[in-house]
Scaffold this motif. Structure first.
Motif, PDB file in Angstrom:
ATOM      1  N   CYS A 284      18.936  -1.231 -70.994  1.00 24.13           N
ATOM      2  CA  CYS A 284      20.262  -1.364 -70.520  1.00 24.13           C
ATOM      3  C   CYS A 284      21.166  -0.831 -71.478  1.00 24.13           C
ATOM      4  O   CYS A 284      20.985  -1.083 -72.569  1.00 24.13           O
ATOM      5  N   GLY A 285      22.254  -0.424 -71.052  1.00 27.08           N
ATOM      6  CA  GLY A 285      23.293   0.029 -71.891  1.00 27.08           C
ATOM      7  C   GLY A 285      24.485  -1.132 -71.301  1.00 27.08           C
ATOM      8  O   GLY A 285      24.643  -1.320 -70.265  1.00 27.08           O
ATOM      9  N   LEU A 286      25.360  -1.661 -72.149  1.00 25.08           N
ATOM     10  CA  LEU A 286      26.510  -2.475 -71.589  1.00 25.08           C
ATOM     11  C   LEU A 286      27.738  -2.508 -72.261  1.00 25.08           C
ATOM     12  O   LEU A 286      27.746  -1.924 -73.538  1.00 25.08           O
ATOM     13  N   ALA A 287      28.767  -2.477 -71.479  1.00 21.38           N
ATOM     14  CA  ALA A 287      30.308  -2.522 -72.248  1.00 21.38           C
ATOM     15  C   ALA A 287      30.738  -3.979 -71.944  1.00 21.38           C
ATOM     16  O   ALA A 287      30.483  -4.533 -70.750  1.00 21.38           O
ATOM     17  N   GLU A 288      31.259  -4.576 -72.944  1.00 18.31           N
ATOM     18  CA  GLU A 288      31.877  -6.020 -72.814  1.00 18.31           C
ATOM     19  C   GLU A 288      33.191  -6.019 -73.311  1.00 18.31           C
ATOM     20  O   GLU A 288      33.738  -5.402 -74.029  1.00 18.31           O
TER      21      GLU A 288
ATOM     22  N   GLY B 232      25.719 -21.399 -72.638  1.00 16.87           N
ATOM     23  CA  GLY B 232      26.481 -21.568 -71.137  1.00 16.87           C
ATOM     24  C   GLY B 232      25.768 -20.654 -70.303  1.00 16.87           C
ATOM     25  O   GLY B 232      24.927 -19.926 -70.314  1.00 16.87           O
ATOM     26  N   PRO B 233      26.699 -20.792 -68.866  1.00 17.51           N
ATOM     27  CA  PRO B 233      25.997 -19.925 -67.862  1.00 17.51           C
ATOM     28  C   PRO B 233      26.030 -18.806 -67.755  1.00 17.51           C
ATOM     29  O   PRO B 233      26.994 -18.317 -68.308  1.00 17.51           O
ATOM     30  N   ALA B 234      25.692 -17.951 -66.800  1.00 19.21           N
ATOM     31  CA  ALA B 234      25.823 -16.624 -66.604  1.00 19.21           C
ATOM     32  C   ALA B 234      25.769 -16.333 -65.226  1.00 19.21           C
ATOM     33  O   ALA B 234      24.727 -16.725 -64.504  1.00 19.21           O
ATOM     34  N   LEU B 235      26.610 -15.659 -64.562  1.00 18.94           N
ATOM     35  CA  LEU B 235      26.434 -15.171 -63.213  1.00 18.94           C
ATOM     36  C   LEU B 235      26.625 -13.656 -62.947  1.00 18.94           C
ATOM     37  O   LEU B 235      27.149 -12.975 -63.820  1.00 18.94           O
ATOM     38  N   SER B 236      25.991 -12.975 -62.008  1.00 17.46           N
ATOM     39  CA  SER B 236      25.667 -11.533 -62.097  1.00 17.46           C
ATOM     40  C   SER B 236      25.857 -10.962 -60.678  1.00 17.46           C
ATOM     41  O   SER B 236      25.267 -11.952 -59.777  1.00 17.46           O
TER      42      SER B 236
ATOM     43  N   VAL C 255      29.234 -12.096 -65.522  1.00 14.84           N
ATOM     44  CA  VAL C 255      30.275 -13.063 -66.175  1.00 14.84           C
ATOM     45  C   VAL C 255      29.542 -13.994 -66.770  1.00 14.84           C
ATOM     46  O   VAL C 255      28.783 -14.760 -66.394  1.00 14.84           O
ATOM     47  N   ARG C 256      30.043 -14.361 -68.090  1.00 12.38           N
ATOM     48  CA  ARG C 256      29.365 -15.490 -69.026  1.00 12.38           C
ATOM     49  C   ARG C 256      30.353 -16.419 -69.813  1.00 12.38           C
ATOM     50  O   ARG C 256      31.418 -15.717 -69.928  1.00 12.38           O
ATOM     51  N   GLY C 257      30.299 -17.733 -69.308  1.00 14.13           N
ATOM     52  CA  GLY C 257      31.035 -18.604 -70.217  1.00 14.13           C
ATOM     53  C   GLY C 257      30.283 -19.540 -71.115  1.00 14.13           C
ATOM     54  O   GLY C 257      29.326 -20.341 -70.939  1.00 14.13           O
ATOM     55  N   LEU C 258      30.547 -19.256 -72.384  1.00 19.34           N
ATOM     56  CA  LEU C 258      29.700 -19.658 -73.603  1.00 19.34           C
ATOM     57  C   LEU C 258      30.809 -20.892 -74.346  1.00 19.34           C
ATOM     58  O   LEU C 258      31.968 -20.452 -74.652  1.00 19.34           O
ATOM     59  N   ALA C 259      30.109 -21.745 -74.868  1.00 15.26           N
ATOM     60  CA  ALA C 259      31.015 -22.857 -75.713  1.00 15.26           C
ATOM     61  C   ALA C 259      30.124 -22.716 -76.824  1.00 15.26           C
ATOM     62  O   ALA C 259      29.025 -22.977 -77.148  1.00 15.26           O
ATOM     63  N   SER C 260      31.110 -23.151 -78.018  1.00 10.43           N
ATOM     64  CA  SER C 260      30.193 -23.112 -79.454  1.00 10.43           C
ATOM     65  C   SER C 260      29.810 -24.538 -79.732  1.00 10.43           C
ATOM     66  O   SER C 260      30.408 -25.460 -79.246  1.00 10.43           O
ATOM     67  N   LEU C 261      28.559 -24.633 -80.160  1.00 11.50           N
ATOM     68  CA  LEU C 261      27.969 -25.825 -80.440  1.00 11.50           C
ATOM     69  C   LEU C 261      28.423 -26.584 -81.769  1.00 11.50           C
ATOM     70  O   LEU C 261      27.987 -27.711 -82.101  1.00 11.50           O
ATOM     71  N   SER C 262      29.056 -25.629 -82.482  1.00 11.45           N
ATOM     72  CA  SER C 262      29.601 -26.269 -83.627  1.00 11.45           C
ATOM     73  C   SER C 262      31.012 -26.800 -83.371  1.00 11.45           C
ATOM     74  O   SER C 262      31.801 -26.249 -83.007  1.00 11.45           O
TER      75      SER C 262
ATOM     76  N   ASP D 243      30.652  -8.291 -68.626  1.00 11.21           N
ATOM     77  CA  ASP D 243      29.896  -7.254 -69.041  1.00 11.21           C
ATOM     78  C   ASP D 243      29.422  -6.292 -67.801  1.00 11.21           C
ATOM     79  O   ASP D 243      28.964  -6.964 -66.797  1.00 11.21           O
ATOM     80  N   VAL D 244      29.619  -4.990 -67.861  1.00 10.81           N
ATOM     81  CA  VAL D 244      29.334  -3.907 -67.087  1.00 10.81           C
ATOM     82  C   VAL D 244      27.843  -3.328 -67.473  1.00 10.81           C
ATOM     83  O   VAL D 244      27.945  -2.987 -68.497  1.00 10.81           O
ATOM     84  N   VAL D 245      26.599  -3.788 -66.941  1.00 13.53           N
ATOM     85  CA  VAL D 245      25.383  -3.188 -67.602  1.00 13.53           C
ATOM     86  C   VAL D 245      24.672  -2.374 -66.702  1.00 13.53           C
ATOM     87  O   VAL D 245      24.434  -2.688 -65.279  1.00 13.53           O
ATOM     88  N   PHE D 246      24.422  -1.267 -67.215  1.00 15.62           N
ATOM     89  CA  PHE D 246      23.474  -0.298 -66.667  1.00 15.62           C
ATOM     90  C   PHE D 246      22.033  -0.176 -67.074  1.00 15.62           C
ATOM     91  O   PHE D 246      21.780  -0.107 -68.326  1.00 15.62           O
ATOM     92  N   CYS D 247      21.290  -0.279 -66.007  1.00 18.43           N
ATOM     93  CA  CYS D 247      19.834  -0.584 -66.551  1.00 18.43           C
ATOM     94  C   CYS D 247      18.903   0.471 -65.743  1.00 18.43           C
ATOM     95  O   CYS D 247      19.088   0.909 -64.974  1.00 18.43           O
ATOM     96  N   LEU D 248      17.870   1.001 -66.393  1.00 15.76           N
ATOM     97  CA  LEU D 248      16.640   1.713 -66.125  1.00 15.76           C
ATOM     98  C   LEU D 248      15.630   0.917 -66.123  1.00 15.76           C
ATOM     99  O   LEU D 248      15.263   0.037 -66.758  1.00 15.76           O
ATOM    100  N   ASP D 249      14.926   0.858 -64.600  1.00 15.23           N
ATOM    101  CA  ASP D 249      13.963  -0.149 -64.249  1.00 15.23           C
ATOM    102  C   ASP D 249      12.361   0.406 -64.485  1.00 15.23           C
ATOM    103  O   ASP D 249      12.590   1.404 -63.548  1.00 15.23           O
TER     104      ASP D 249
END
Length: 372
Positions: A282-286, A228-232, A246-253, A269-275
């Motif tokens: 990154c580390g993330l909390a979901e 599915g799609p993802a927006l950030s 924010v991600r919206g996923l649908a099962s293909l099964s 997801d809140v994502v903290f990244c080192l670039d």
């Protein structure tokens, strides 16, 4: 006629010296070879130095290295002077994944007198050394450049003219001749912006907002593979960033233990990244919701399951322009509170779930990110 020949010879000499400086500096930036120490120069051209580290070059050495390498290439003579009429602007910035260097010399009236530039991939110290060599070759001979308008040149003191009236035995000193006009077809000198409008130094901690759009596929978040799609949206500094995704996923099964069922999940997801250049970690909390709806009449009803977890992300970024880049990443998430699908959610006796979230969920994503 003789003056014109002299001007043409000087222009050819300047062109040859500029080509030599550019080729030598480019070779140094490519091979990383340090320049040979030159003999001391008696009267180098003095110039005021402006050194700019642009976007992506915040970690490059400061102007002290450029000053030291220029003096080293000129045999210990420092050509930089804050009171000099000439101004040498040297800048480094990252363009399309490469470090680009440029040098521009202008006189007191803002007229451009010389320009050079080249690029390297990652070694900023070698690039600064190459810039110093190119500048040193230019400033090595002050006679190659005319003095700025309104600034007198200090020539060597001529012998004192003989005293008394002129005579055949005592000739008068020659009168200064007017400079010959430039030959036809000569382009006017390039005019640089005046000092008051020169570009300011770009701060090392440049902040920007970021927004992204992409597609994600995952395993372990729903029964079977999901997509599915993802927006950030978030904020980014030169070395790190934080985004809300924010991600919206649908099962293909379509089946869960032979029962037709539609399963989807919405996660935040809140994502903290080192670039670091083109790589990021990154580390993330979901936190998410799992929605399961059977396709046939059963005792089960639509099921909403809250789930949460912590994980890590690693990825790569390709700059497409100054404010747009393509990104790809891989996630691994461990659920702290996992979701499950029950055949009879309201049954008084606990029953075995028909599906339960595994200990690890993985996801792959690709998309675009814009900075503004």
């Amino acid at each position: 006629m003789r003056g014109r020949s002299h001007d043409e010879g000087a222009r050819r000499k300047r062109a040859a010296r500029a080509a030599l400086a550019s080729m030598a500096a480019a070779a140094i930036s490519a091979a990383g070879v340090a320049p040979v120490r030159a003999e001391p120069t008696a009267t180098p051209l003095r110039a005021r130095l402006e050194f700019i580290r642009g976007p992506g070059a915040e970690d490059c050495p400061d102007e002290q290295l450029l000053r030291a390498e220029t003096a080293r290439a000129m045999g210990g003579v420092d050509p930089y002077d804050s009171e000099a009429p000439f101004t040498m602007t040297a800048s480094i910035e990252r363009r399309r994944g490469k470090l680009a260097a440029s040098m521009f010399l202008r006189d007191g009236d803002g007229h451009g007198r010389w320009f050079d530039g080249f690029s390297a991939y990652d070694d900023c110290k070698v690039l600064v050394t190459a810039m110093a060599l190119s500048i040193a070759v230019l400033l090595d001979d002050a006679a190659e450049l005319a003095a700025p308008p309104g600034v007198p040149v200090k020539p060597a003191s001529p012998p004192a003219p003989p005293e008394g009236p002129c005579s055949p035995d005592r000739p008068c000193p020659p009168q200064p001749a007017h400079a010959p006009p430039p030959p036809p077809g000569t382009a006017p000198p390039v005019r640089a912006p005046p000092r008051s409008s020169a570009l300011p130094r770009i701060p090392a901690g440049r902040f920007s907002w970021v927004a992204g759009l992409g597609a994600v596929t995952g395993l372990g978040m729903t029964p079977g593979v999901a997509g599915g799609p993802a927006l950030s949206f978030g904020a980014r500094w030169p070395a790190w960033s934080v985004t809300l995704e924010v991600r919206g996923l649908a099962s293909l099964s379509g089946n869960v233990e032979a029962v037709g069922m539609s399963v989807s999940t919405l996660t935040t997801d809140v994502v903290f990244c080192l670039d670091r250049r083109s790589l990021f970690a990154c580390g993330l909390a979901e936190l998410g919701i799992l929605h399961a709806a059977p396709n046939v009449p059963l005792n089960a009803t639509s099921r909403l399951n809250l789930h949460s977890g912590f994980g890590a992300r690693a990825g790569i970024e390709w700059p497409l322009s100054e404010n747009l880049s393509a990104r790809a990443h891989a996630d691994v998430v461990h659920p702290v509170a996992g979701a499950a699908i029950l055949r009879h959610p309201g049954a008084p006796e606990p029953e075995r779930p028909v599906w339960r979230a595994p200990a690890l969920a993985v996801a792959l994503g690709i998309g675009l990110q814009a900075r503004f």
